[in-house]
Design a protein around this motif. Structure first.
Motif, short mmCIF file in Angstrom:
data_model
loop_
_atom_site.label_atom_id
_atom_site.label_comp_id
_atom_site.label_asym_id
_atom_site.label_seq_id
_atom_site.Cartn_x
_atom_site.Cartn_y
_atom_site.Cartn_z
N TYR A 206 0.84 -1.21 0.00
CA TYR A 206 0.00 0.00 0.00
C TYR A 206 0.87 1.26 0.00
CZ TYR A 206 -3.28 3.60 1.40
OH TYR A 206 -4.02 4.75 1.44
N ILE A 207 1.91 1.25 0.82
CA ILE A 207 2.79 2.43 0.92
C ILE A 207 3.47 2.70 -0.41
CG2 ILE A 207 4.88 3.34 2.01
CD1 ILE A 207 4.03 1.69 4.53
N VAL A 208 4.04 1.66 -1.01
CA VAL A 208 4.76 1.82 -2.28
C VAL A 208 3.81 2.29 -3.38
CG1 VAL A 208 6.06 0.61 -4.08
CG2 VAL A 208 6.53 0.15 -1.66
N SER A 209 2.60 1.76 -3.39
CA SER A 209 1.63 2.11 -4.43
C SER A 209 1.19 3.56 -4.34
CB SER A 209 0.40 1.19 -4.33
OG SER A 209 0.76 -0.16 -4.50
N ASN A 210 1.27 4.13 -3.17
CA ASN A 210 0.76 5.50 -2.97
C ASN A 210 1.83 6.50 -2.58
OD1 ASN A 210 -2.43 5.23 -3.02
ND2 ASN A 210 -1.66 3.46 -1.86
N ILE A 211 3.10 6.14 -2.75
CA ILE A 211 4.19 6.98 -2.26
C ILE A 211 4.23 8.33 -2.95
CG2 ILE A 211 5.99 6.23 -3.87
CD1 ILE A 211 6.30 6.70 -0.02
N GLY A 212 3.72 8.40 -4.19
CA GLY A 212 3.72 9.68 -4.90
C GLY A 212 2.92 10.76 -4.19
N SER A 213 1.97 10.35 -3.38
CA SER A 213 1.14 11.32 -2.66
C SER A 213 1.93 12.12 -1.64
CB SER A 213 -0.01 10.60 -1.94
OG SER A 213 -0.83 9.90 -2.86
N VAL A 214 3.07 11.58 -1.23
CA VAL A 214 3.91 12.29 -0.25
C VAL A 214 4.31 13.66 -0.76
CG1 VAL A 214 6.14 12.24 0.94
CG2 VAL A 214 4.75 10.16 0.80
N PHE A 215 4.49 13.79 -2.06
CA PHE A 215 5.00 15.04 -2.64
C PHE A 215 3.88 15.98 -3.11
CE2 PHE A 215 8.02 11.59 -3.44
CZ PHE A 215 9.15 12.09 -2.82
N ASP A 216 2.63 15.54 -2.99
CA ASP A 216 1.51 16.35 -3.48
C ASP A 216 1.11 17.39 -2.43
OD1 ASP A 216 -0.81 17.42 -4.50
OD2 ASP A 216 -1.65 15.50 -5.13
N GLU A 217 1.44 18.64 -2.69
CA GLU A 217 1.17 19.70 -1.72
C GLU A 217 -0.30 20.09 -1.66
OE1 GLU A 217 3.74 22.96 -2.53
OE2 GLU A 217 5.59 21.86 -2.08
N GLN A 218 -1.10 19.60 -2.61
CA GLN A 218 -2.53 19.91 -2.60
C GLN A 218 -3.30 19.04 -1.61
OE1 GLN A 218 -3.60 22.56 -4.42
NE2 GLN A 218 -1.42 22.73 -4.89
N LEU A 219 -2.68 17.96 -1.17
CA LEU A 219 -3.34 17.05 -0.23
C LEU A 219 -3.21 17.58 1.20
CD1 LEU A 219 -2.09 13.64 -1.66
CD2 LEU A 219 -4.32 14.69 -2.00
N THR A 220 -4.17 17.21 2.02
CA THR A 220 -4.14 17.61 3.43
C THR A 220 -2.99 16.91 4.14
OG1 THR A 220 -6.54 17.88 3.42
CG2 THR A 220 -5.47 17.70 5.57
N SER A 221 -2.19 17.70 4.85
CA SER A 221 -1.04 17.14 5.55
C SER A 221 -1.26 17.16 7.05
CB SER A 221 0.24 17.92 5.22
OG SER A 221 0.68 17.66 3.92
N PRO A 222 -1.04 16.04 7.72
CA PRO A 222 -1.06 16.05 9.19
C PRO A 222 0.05 16.94 9.72
CG PRO A 222 -1.16 13.80 8.32
CD PRO A 222 -0.81 14.69 7.17
N ILE A 223 -0.08 17.36 10.97
CA ILE A 223 0.95 18.19 11.59
C ILE A 223 2.28 17.44 11.59
CG2 ILE A 223 1.70 19.20 13.79
CD1 ILE A 223 -1.18 19.87 14.39
N GLY A 224 3.32 18.10 11.09
CA GLY A 224 4.66 17.54 11.12
C GLY A 224 4.90 16.41 10.14
N ASN B 299 6.03 16.23 7.11
CA ASN B 299 7.31 16.25 6.39
C ASN B 299 8.51 15.96 7.27
OD1 ASN B 299 6.02 16.75 4.00
ND2 ASN B 299 6.56 18.92 3.88
N ILE B 300 8.30 15.89 8.55
CA ILE B 300 9.37 15.47 9.48
C ILE B 300 9.13 14.04 9.94
CG2 ILE B 300 10.33 15.85 11.79
CD1 ILE B 300 10.06 18.83 11.33
N ILE B 301 7.90 13.72 10.28
CA ILE B 301 7.60 12.40 10.86
C ILE B 301 7.71 11.28 9.83
CG2 ILE B 301 5.73 11.00 11.83
CD1 ILE B 301 4.82 13.48 13.38
N PHE B 302 7.14 11.47 8.64
CA PHE B 302 7.17 10.38 7.64
C PHE B 302 8.60 10.05 7.21
CE2 PHE B 302 6.57 8.25 3.58
CZ PHE B 302 5.54 7.36 3.88
N PRO B 303 9.43 11.06 6.86
CA PRO B 303 10.83 10.74 6.55
C PRO B 303 11.56 10.10 7.73
CG PRO B 303 10.28 12.92 5.73
CD PRO B 303 9.14 12.47 6.59
N GLY B 304 11.22 10.56 8.95
CA GLY B 304 11.86 9.99 10.14
C GLY B 304 11.53 8.52 10.30
#
Length: 798
Positions: free
Chosen positions: A158-176, A178-183
């Motif tokens: 599931y993660i690999v199939s949807n990884i492109g969404s990580v870079f989509d700035e139009q999507l709603t982002s949880p707090i932090g 861009n720090i938590i997911f890379p961590g």
């Protein structure tokens, strides 16, 4: 119930007499004032609902009420797969090779969706970052303890199939995010989890963290420090422990976040943090919420929502229990309240406005704007705490509450800046546009229903929903509002007929303000079973408007004296000598209305109130005659003389005082002669008089009418400018409004609470009508409000 005619004919008198014979049955209908589903629906006028439809509606509403009552008893804790996964990664203190909380592992294994993800499956695609965060955390927890190989494979897919969404700035982002997911991607390497993403993709994701850390890196505010502590798990062991533990709460948690606290336990083995997690799981079982504890905040949010959408009357016992507990917590300075600006502001407002003796001293920590700017919410630009503290600052009861004045000053500035910067939330707009002392209950209810967002997704590190009962709340509110609106429409039809039957529409000098008068009644005395109070309020509003215009422009001095003489010789009979047809129409309309109200009130009050009603009208007519003579003789009274007379001539007496007999409790002779009763009337009337003078100054000046602004300038010998006079009046108005609210909220006084509340609600009507102009004299100013409350259907946002 049917509208009874008060037209100036013998038939109206006979109708009142014959209707009076049904007093016993009428008393039975009105014996119980406790709100109920049956009472609300059976208040519907004949023909609006069939018996079958009514019974079906009753069942649906009863079902919704019971579900909501259960929710009000227990806090609904929404599970956060993300936080549960971090708690699952905590090692056993006696054996670091094993998980401490096996139940969390079991929950993860049982809660994966078919597509391999964890999270709120009902969320729309714009929340996919939330799902990715939760899924990666759950996969990490399983991998760390070597559980659920198949679950891990499905999660990774599931993660690999949807990884492109990580870079989509139009999507709603949880707090932090861009720090938590890379961590967590870096943590995946440490635990041996293979994610087939490719080095380039992983590198780009890691770079998101670097960019986020560089952004605002020079910001040394406490708000940024709190934010960095809140997302500490995304930074791993690189984070300074002391900087994290600076935000440890008395309950052992770090910022009430199970995930952050679990990270601290895993990395640094803090005993208090471990005790917090252990206690939490004893409370909630095998999965944890995104924030804990939250019961006080959640319950206060529910009380606020129920009041805002107009259905609180179904849950009075439950609301009292919640507020009693909140009051105890306030006195104990519970950390759940005092550590959070939004919760503290909401608690203060709800407790104070529900009659609890509560000091504003606890809000001292928020007297400066830095209290917001130095918080995580301030750093993130979350305006919800500012809205709540701003609302709290308006509930001033004492002239010397400087704490509230200072809070109001900075919070209003921030909210105005928010609106001037472009798109902003409707909540900010409404908070500024409609202060709590200048709104109509039913208008607020409709706005709140149409933009209903209780239980709406709130983005923390993952999506967070307060509870699942929001659908039931909305269902009940919509049904209740629609039912009430059908009643209002029928009542207004009856009132239109009454105006015509009484020939009031034939008085060319009189403004036709029935819809405004009925709006005032329906928007404040909104409960279905208070029809008599609404009708009394509306009819007397129409009649006082007619009389006001008669004294201003329609009547000669002889006609005015004749009208007063008729009331001075009141004997209950219709056979009188009238100076003109105008006098006859006015007198007979008032006469019939007094008789009808007295008959109705006898069934509730067990005594005849006719003399009191006549006295109310006589006092008004005499005060209007005083003003008429001032105007005819071009006399200028002192400000004190003008206001003493003006509190009566403003004409709230016939509108409000008779309606008090129909809002519920019995009102004894002792109550209506009590000083508190007259003080409430005087303060509410003074608010109206001063508001009218401020907004109608120019218009009334052109008409040659007296006004407290013009009298101030005239009596000052030109030493006081118009602007200075207006400032003086505004200051007096604010102090009078504060004194009125203080008296209304005071418990255990002579005047029953429902009666006191009607004085305050009337003051709110006046403040709204005169908010920007003399709304009562502006033809189109209030029509949108009339349509919203009485005619227009609800428009629920999707």
């Amino acid at each position: 119930m049917p509208i009874f005619s008060n037209c100036p004919s013998s038939s109206s008198v006979l109708l009142c007499k014959s209707w009076g014979t049904s007093i016993c049955s009428h008393r039975k209908l009105r014996a119980s004032r406790k709100p109920s589903v049956q009472g609300s629906l059976r208040g519907t006028l004949p023909g609006v609902q069939s018996l079958k439809d009514r019974e079906s509606s009753e069942l649906r509403m009863t079902d919704s009420i019971e579900k909501i009552k259960r929710q009000l008893k227990d806090v609904c804790t929404r599970t956060s797969p993300y936080d549960t996964a971090w708690v699952a990664m905590v090692p056993d203190p006696s054996s670091h090779q094993n998980p401490c909380f096996h139940q969390c592992i079991d929950w993860i294994l049982q809660s994966q969706h078919e597509n391999g993800s964890w999270g709120n499956f009902s969320l729309c695609s714009s929340f996919i970052k939330d799902t990715l965060t939760s899924t990666l955390a759950c996969v990490l927890a399983l991998k760390r303890w070597s559980y659920g190989e198949d679950h891990i494979k499905k999660g990774v897919h599931y993660i690999v199939s949807n990884i492109g969404s990580v870079f989509d700035e139009q999507l709603t982002s949880p707090i932090g995010f861009n720090i938590i997911f890379p961590g967590m991607l870096q943590l995946a390497t440490e635990v041996g989890l293979i994610l087939p993403l490719g080095e380039t993709a992983i590198g780009e994701i890691i770079s998101l963290q670097n960019l986020e850390l560089q952004r605002n890196s020079t910001n040394k505010s406490r708000g940024r420090k709190e934010y960095m502590a809140y997302i500490a798990e995304g930074l791993g062991s690189s984070q300074d422990l002391n900087e994290i533990m600076e935000f440890q709460r008395a309950n052992g948690s770090v910022l009430n976040s199970p995930s952050t606290t679990a990270f601290v336990v895993t990395q640094y083995h803090d005993d208090r943090a471990f005790d917090y997690l252990s206690s939490l799981l004893l409370q909630v079982g095998s999965s944890v919420p995104a924030t804990y504890p939250m019961e006080i905040h959640s319950h206060l949010c529910m009380v606020d929502a129920l009041q805002n959408i107009g259905i609180a009357r179904y849950f009075l016992d439950e609301i009292k229990r919640i507020l009693d507990r909140a009051y105890r917590s306030w006195l104990e300075r519970d950390e759940q309240i005092i550590s959070d600006m939004a919760t503290c502001g909401m608690a203060f407002r709800l407790l104070r406005m529900n009659g609890y003796d509560i000091s504003s001293d606890l809000l001292t920590k928020f007297v400066d704007a830095n209290s917001f700017h130095d918080s995580m919410q301030g750093y993130l630009g979350d305006m919800r705490p500012v809205i709540e503290i701003y609302k709290a600052s308006q509930t001033r009861l004492f002239p010397n509450e400087e704490v509230l004045n200072k809070i109001n000053s900075w919070s209003s500035i921030l909210l105005k800046e928010e609106t001037s910067m472009g798109p902003n939330s409707q909540e900010v707009k409404f908070a500024l546009q409609f202060p709590f002392f200048a709104d109509l209950d039913r208008l607020e209810h409709k706005r709140s229903i149409e933009r209903f967002n209780f239980g709406k997704i709130q983005m923390l590190k993952v999506s967070h929903m307060s509870c699942s009962v929001n659908e039931e709340i909305l269902k009940l509110a919509v049904g209740d509002f629609n039912n009430c609106q059908s009643i209002y429409q029928e009542e207004l039809k009856g009132l239109n007929s009454w105006v015509k039957q009484c020939k009031l529409d034939q008085l060319q000098f009189a403004r036709q303000k029935l819809t405004y008068c009925y709006l005032s009644a329906a928007a404040t005395i909104y409960s279905p079973d208070l029809s008599d109070a609404r009708i009394s309020y509306s009819k007397n509003g129409v009649l006082t408007t007619v009389v006001d215009d008669f004294f201003d422009v329609g009547g000669s001095i002889e006609e005015l004296e004749n009208l007063i003489a008729l009331f001075e010789k009141w004997d209950g009979k219709c056979e009188k000598e009238f100076y003109s047809e105008h006098v006859q129409i006015i007198y007979m309309a008032i006469h019939g209305n007094i008789n009808e109200l007295a008959t109705k009130a006898f069934a509730i009050q067990n005594r005849d109130i006719t003399d009191h009603l006549v006295e109310i009208w006589l006092n008004l007519l005499r005060s209007m005659m005083v003003e008429s003579r001032w105007q005819r003789n071009k006399a200028i009274p002192t400000v004190e003389e003008y206001l003493t007379n003006g509190t009566v001539s403003f004409a709230l007496g016939p509108v409000v005082l008779p309606a008090l007999y129909f809002v519920g409790p019995e009102i004894s002779e002792e109550v209506i002669t009590h000083e508190e009763y007259h003080r409430l009337f005087r303060l509410a009337s003074m608010c109206g008089r001063l508001l009218n003078d401020l907004r109608g100054f120019e218009r009334e000046g052109k008409e040659g009418k007296l006004n407290s602004v013009s009298i101030r300038t005239a009596n000052s010998g030109s030493s006081l400018s118009i602007k200075e006079a207006e400032n003086d009046v505004n200051k007096s108005l604010e102090n009078i409004r504060t004194e009125l609210l203080q008296l209304v909220l005071k418990e255990g006084t002579a005047v029953p609470k429902p009666c006191k509340e009607l004085f305050w609600k009337t003051s709110k009507i006046l403040h709204l009508f005169y908010m920007n102009t003399d709304g009562f004299s502006s033809p189109k100013e209030m029509m949108s409000a009339v349509n919203a409350v009485i005619h227009d259907s609800l428009s629920i946002l999707g």
